[in-house]
Enzyme design. Sequence first.
Site, PDB file in Angstrom:
ATOM      1  N   LYS B  79       0.857  -1.200   0.000  1.00  0.00           N
ATOM      2  CA  LYS B  79       0.000   0.000   0.000  1.00  0.00           C
ATOM      3  C   LYS B  79       0.887   1.243   0.000  1.00  0.00           C
ATOM      4  O   LYS B  79       1.917   1.276   0.686  1.00  0.00           O
ATOM      5  CB  LYS B  79      -0.894  -0.029   1.244  1.00  0.00           C
ATOM      6  CG  LYS B  79      -1.973   1.056   1.277  1.00  0.00           C
ATOM      7  CD  LYS B  79      -2.852   0.895   2.533  1.00  0.00           C
ATOM      8  CE  LYS B  79      -3.973   1.910   2.608  1.00  0.00           C
ATOM      9  NZ  LYS B  79      -4.807   1.740   3.810  1.00  0.00           N
ATOM     10  N   SER B 154      -9.737   1.755   2.947  1.00  0.00           N
ATOM     11  CA  SER B 154      -8.889   2.535   2.076  1.00  0.00           C
ATOM     12  C   SER B 154      -7.853   1.691   1.309  1.00  0.00           C
ATOM     13  O   SER B 154      -7.280   2.172   0.336  1.00  0.00           O
ATOM     14  CB  SER B 154      -8.145   3.591   2.895  1.00  0.00           C
ATOM     15  OG  SER B 154      -7.254   2.981   3.811  1.00  0.00           O
ATOM     16  N   SER B 178      -9.885  -0.516   7.083  1.00  0.00           N
ATOM     17  CA  SER B 178      -9.288  -0.288   5.759  1.00  0.00           C
ATOM     18  C   SER B 178      -8.624  -1.495   5.128  1.00  0.00           C
ATOM     19  O   SER B 178      -8.340  -1.485   3.938  1.00  0.00           O
ATOM     20  CB  SER B 178      -8.282   0.862   5.831  1.00  0.00           C
ATOM     21  OG  SER B 178      -8.960   2.097   5.791  1.00  0.00           O
TER      22      SER B 178
END
Lengths: 475, 476
Positions: B79, B154, B178
């Site tokens: 990420k 997210s 997330s």
Amino acid sequence: MIGLEVHAQLLTESKMFCRCSAQYADAPPNSVVCPVDLGLPGALPVINRKAVEYTIMTALALNCAIPDFSRFDRKNYFYPDLPKNYQISQYDLPLSHDGHLTIELDGQPRRIGVRRVHLEEDTAKLLHRTDAAGRPYSLVDFNRSGTPLMEIVSEPDIRTPEEARLYLVKLRNILRWIGVSTGNMEEGSFRCDANVSIRPKGAEELGAKVEVKNMNSFRAVYRALEYEIARQTEVLNKGGRIEQETRGWTEERGVTVSQRSKEHAHDYRYFPEPDLPPLVIGREWVKEIEDTLPELPDAKRDRLMAQFGLSLYEANLLTGSKGIAEFFEKTMALNPNARAVANWMVGELFRLLNASGIEIEQSRVTPGHLAELLRLIDQGTISASIGKTVLEEAFGTGQQPGQIVQERGLSQISGVDELGNIVDQILAANPQAIADYKAGKAPALGFLVGQVMKATRGKANPGVVNQILKEKLEN
Amino acid sequence: MELYKLTVHEAHELLTKKQITSVELTRSVLERIAQVDPTIRAYITVTPDLALEQAQRVDEKLAKGERVSPLAGIPIAVKDNICTKGVRTTCASRILENFVPPYDATVARQLRALDAVIVGKTNLDEFAMGSSTENSAFFPTRNPRDVERVPGGSSGGSAAAVAADIAIAALGSDTGGSVRLPASFCGVVGLKPTYGRVSRYGLVAFASSLDQIGPLTKDIADCALVMNGIAGYDRMDSTSLPEPVPDYTKALVPDVRGLRVGVPREYFVAGIEPGVEKAVRGAIDRLVALGAQVGETSMPHTKYALAAYYIIAPAEASTNLARYDGIKYGFSTRDATDMLDGYFKTRQQGFGPEVKRRIMLGTYALSAGYYDAYYLKAEKVRTLIKHDFDEAFQKFDVLVAPTAPTVAFKIGERMANPMAMYLTDIFTLTANPAGVPALALPCGQVEGLPVGLQIFGKPLGEETLLRVGYALEQAH
């Protein structure tokens, strides 16, 4: 009423929250940095245990209470010298609180409360420049960023600029004494802000608090406080009101200037630093730290008075710094004549130190030198007045007193035969003085002694000369 | 063979048996990225050269007969809020668009030390603030199961990458769901570990007391393998836990007999999509069939969690994001008239609307006069939520619930309504303030869209979660 906030840099090896060196004095700008002290995204702080220890040490030396539980908080404000735009500091749970420090005012002890001693990180340093076109710009050097900074906050117990000065001198002495800070104000490792508010005689209410910043020496603190008290008094006398504000001391003009009014005061939005777990301070740890504390200045002063019969004045001077106290005690170990050691240190040695503007640690005269000098005087090898010359010589060259006396032929002449010859010469040259003496004019004897001393360039033993003269004059 | 379809454990086996090379595997994934990612847009940055170099090194080790870690040679996506030395780390924000970290996050360092092949950095909601990956400043990511829909957020890029077979496994971060929400929306496995189990050093902070890095994988076994690689104490992170790390693969035992499974009724409320509830109830029935003891329980403070979360997380975010000021790194405005104007314009131009919204919320919550009413109160609610979990774990070993009230929604559907977007996280965000681990795994479908089951565990109870997940996966 005056309250002082002192920020002292701690003498730790590494910075407050990372492993970068805290000794960056001679490093090129931005060379002693890492993701943590640059506030890079994702970097996290780790508490420097030594810094906590030094703060607790200081707090103990200032008679503070050490709570079981302490915490770091974020103090939020934007400024280019603050890489994260928040400072990791302490708010409602400092490492210590409620202590005191005793200053001496006209020989009377006066206790100044210490509200708290806490720990935080220092900011980076801004360098303001102007380009070729005359436009100002600023550079940031992050070497100082994240170095451990201890904040010592006094209660508003201080009443005069002189008390403030005494408080700072004493505080700095303690920090240096226990070895936690250099206490150097010019280099910025010991900084002082002051809160000043006044109250007209008989009035109930205290005036608004004015914070004075930017004072870079003890003298600056004294002058700024003097100025600020006068300024506030004048405002009140003219029927004005004191506004709560922050003012900066400008050394060149000798005035304080308004920097920030109350309306523009920061809301720091303190909240617990989530990147650091709370500190649980074990009693054993506090005890361990307490055990490492040396005998503190006040305790030593009292002991020197009790043990050696020194006056308060002398004992205060002899505990004026750790170096001085150590010098005294080391000399005493070699020559335990307290009276003489104290006299010579407080008198001659301090005079020489003051004249050359150096600290006792930098002096070339060692306790060994002074002990030897006092022994030479004691044994009658030299007179006290020659002693002063020898000390001065040793101070300049670092030579041993014995060697100086020998090389320069300063040994006292005590031999009756040798001195007898000189006395005869002086008597032969001064018939008037002999007549005066015989006519009962006592000062004539002193004159004659002086003449003998002069002839021997001070090396004659004045006692022996006196005796020989009397014998010769009365026979 | 379509190598990109492999799981970590399958690929590891083929690598060590020399049936494939890491270069082949990595090429396969890179080619698949070239093919699929223009549609999915899971990656912000792909690093093919670095990946192939790393794969080459692993192949050399394997050729020499060296023992390698289970992650060696495996293409993994990271990420883009996790710092990677020398590789742009943007947080999907204009303000960090060109930020190249000079250091590795601890997890990135761990992956490198285990010879994993980092293939690229995945898209996210800007600074991990969001539930759909639509808040990325660059582009939204699409759900590989239905490209008209969001992948969740997210960590939408990481989940989509795993679901689209353009990464064998991925790392995400979870502040309020997330990792779990996108895992649920994309039909993959996602774990939010116990707070402190995985180092946060180098994870760009959103809400420090809630953030936790976790794996997104194709199955439970892979989740265990990635956890073996990244879990553990880190002296660079003072909030990391010193407890020793177990071998999580030991938990891969399909046996839940006698396990006490709690079903908190507050997670089965109005607003939950019937198909989602049905799929979750179906998974619970399978647990019963496998011999687990299932019982209902109550966690009465769950209803306050959302409100408390949206105080605590923005409060921390407002100060964590203060450092982006245009002075040291990242975006800096060109048209400032003075210092203050520079701060304003840099942040006005550099941050997106959701980030600004949360900075404002947080700044307000911490302001003088409001601190007690908001932040302090929210912290008290956090304590009560923790207490709810403590109480429930007196009676149960794990708790099960839906991961989200709905399946993946359409792109754009909730962008105009922040509150509707925040409600997406209603079932996931309790785990973060409580600090407990939570696993999301696929448990069925509604009209072809995956539904995620969520399993909460006791602090450091990751092994139990993996065991339950493994049992369900094997029984499927």
